[in-house]
Design a protein around this motif. Structure first.
Motif, PDB file in Angstrom:
ATOM      1  N   ILE A 165      77.473  68.607 -30.272  1.00 54.65           N
ATOM      2  CA  ILE A 165      78.902  68.453 -30.047  1.00 54.65           C
ATOM      3  C   ILE A 165      79.149  67.112 -29.380  1.00 54.65           C
ATOM      4  O   ILE A 165      78.369  66.688 -28.517  1.00 54.65           O
ATOM      5  CB  ILE A 165      79.454  69.624 -29.186  1.00 54.65           C
ATOM      6  CG1 ILE A 165      80.978  69.569 -29.127  1.00 54.65           C
ATOM      7  CG2 ILE A 165      78.839  69.631 -27.799  1.00 54.65           C
ATOM      8  CD1 ILE A 165      81.604  70.840 -28.558  1.00 54.65           C
ATOM      9  N   LYS A 209      85.274  66.840 -28.598  1.00 60.10           N
ATOM     10  CA  LYS A 209      85.548  68.218 -28.977  1.00 60.10           C
ATOM     11  C   LYS A 209      85.201  69.152 -27.827  1.00 60.10           C
ATOM     12  O   LYS A 209      84.473  68.784 -26.905  1.00 60.10           O
ATOM     13  CB  LYS A 209      84.700  68.605 -30.192  1.00 60.10           C
ATOM     14  CG  LYS A 209      85.033  67.858 -31.465  1.00 60.10           C
ATOM     15  CD  LYS A 209      84.212  68.427 -32.616  1.00 60.10           C
ATOM     16  CE  LYS A 209      84.595  67.783 -33.929  1.00 60.10           C
ATOM     17  NZ  LYS A 209      83.829  68.373 -35.058  1.00 60.10           N
ATOM     18  N   LYS A 264      84.496  72.522 -28.867  1.00 62.76           N
ATOM     19  CA  LYS A 264      83.832  73.639 -29.557  1.00 62.76           C
ATOM     20  C   LYS A 264      83.306  73.151 -30.892  1.00 62.76           C
ATOM     21  O   LYS A 264      83.971  72.374 -31.591  1.00 62.76           O
ATOM     22  CB  LYS A 264      84.834  74.777 -29.761  1.00 62.76           C
ATOM     23  CG  LYS A 264      84.308  75.974 -30.547  1.00 62.76           C
ATOM     24  CD  LYS A 264      85.417  77.007 -30.731  1.00 62.76           C
ATOM     25  CE  LYS A 264      84.987  78.147 -31.637  1.00 62.76           C
ATOM     26  NZ  LYS A 264      86.067  79.138 -31.835  1.00 62.76           N
ATOM     27  N   ASN A 265      82.105  73.604 -31.237  1.00 64.27           N
ATOM     28  CA  ASN A 265      81.562  73.343 -32.568  1.00 64.27           C
ATOM     29  C   ASN A 265      80.812  74.586 -33.020  1.00 64.27           C
ATOM     30  O   ASN A 265      80.025  75.154 -32.260  1.00 64.27           O
ATOM     31  CB  ASN A 265      80.634  72.127 -32.558  1.00 64.27           C
ATOM     32  CG  ASN A 265      80.227  71.712 -33.960  1.00 64.27           C
ATOM     33  OD1 ASN A 265      80.944  71.966 -34.932  1.00 64.27           O
ATOM     34  ND2 ASN A 265      79.071  71.081 -34.071  1.00 64.27           N
ATOM     35  N   THR A 317      77.520  78.781 -31.814  1.00 66.43           N
ATOM     36  CA  THR A 317      78.698  78.043 -31.366  1.00 66.43           C
ATOM     37  C   THR A 317      78.359  77.366 -30.048  1.00 66.43           C
ATOM     38  O   THR A 317      77.798  77.998 -29.144  1.00 66.43           O
ATOM     39  CB  THR A 317      79.900  78.976 -31.153  1.00 66.43           C
ATOM     40  OG1 THR A 317      80.175  79.674 -32.372  1.00 66.43           O
ATOM     41  CG2 THR A 317      81.134  78.170 -30.762  1.00 66.43           C
TER      42      THR A 317
END
Lengths: 115, 112
Positions: B50, B54, B56-57, B63
């Motif tokens: 990530i 961002k 969240k990925n 996640t």
């Protein structure tokens, strides 16, 4: 295979001897890294190569440690006059380019044991 | 001075439940974060990453969440499977510094 290859997979040697560890990165990867993992510890950065040059040698623990890379491909890590505290798994990783959000791909490591 | 820390050396989870692995860092200049999985006698394999733009990925069951203000990231595995049992390392990098800092790892055991 097409992954990072390290040799030997295991090396046992007597204190005071020199050892040479080899890393074949993924073809086309210009960045190459050496790490060390001592028992129960995380990965300790040793040195980084971009092509044949090593802009960052800050992680080498002493002047007994040296590394070179030739032809922008194979790298060797040399430890002179080995000590027992050098016992660890030495990991090599390569990536397409240095930094710029590229993950590293690791070899399976060389387990070095100094008697 | 360890700039990336994984304070839980081990975690045990039942198959099918969620696994949450945590990682803290101290350098606010880090802008790229990764998780690696490592089986015994093998090198770490890249799992998910990530960037700092961002929070969240997501990739399948995996996640990664990033909380920049808390300098904290976590990896969620849902549902957990026995094959997920491994040591998980988080890592952080500062753009153009070409140096990755790794945590000490968390050993995940997913019980059947």
């Amino acid at each position: 295979g097409a992954g990072v290859s390290q040799s030997p997979s295991n090396k046992v040697t007597e204190k005071g001897k020199d050892v040479e560890l080899r890393c074949d990165p993924i073809s086309g990867h210009t960045a190459l890294y050496w790490y060390r993992q001592s028992l129960g510890q995380g990965l300790e950065f040793l040195i980084y190569f971009q092509g044949n040059s090593a802009p960052d040698k800050s992680g080498l623990p002493s002047d007994r440690f040296s590394a070179e890379r030739t032809g922008g491909s194979v790298s060797t890590l040399t430890i002179q006059r080995t000590q027992q505290e050098d016992s660890a798994v030495y990991l090599c990783a390569s990536s397409l380019v240095g930094s710029n959000n590229q993950p590293q791909h690791f070899g399976d490591g060389t387990r070095l044991s100094i008697l | 001075d360890q700039q990336v820390k994984q304070n839980s050396p081990s975690l045990s989870v039942q198959e099918g439940r969620i696994s949450i692995l945590n990682c803290d860092y101290t350098n606010s200049m880090f802008d790229y974060f990764l998780w690696y999985k490592k089986y015994p006698a093998e090198g770490p394999t890249f799992l998910i990453s990530i960037s700092s733009i961002k929070d969240k990925n997501e990739d399948g069951r995996f996640t990664v969440f990033l909380n920049k203000s808390a300098k904290h990231l976590s990896l969620h595995i849902v549902p957990s499977q026995p094959g997920d049992s491994a040591v998980y390392f988080c890592a952080a990098e500062r753009y153009n510094f070409n140096k990755f800092y790794f945590g000490s790892g968390t050993k995940l055991n997913v019980k059947p």
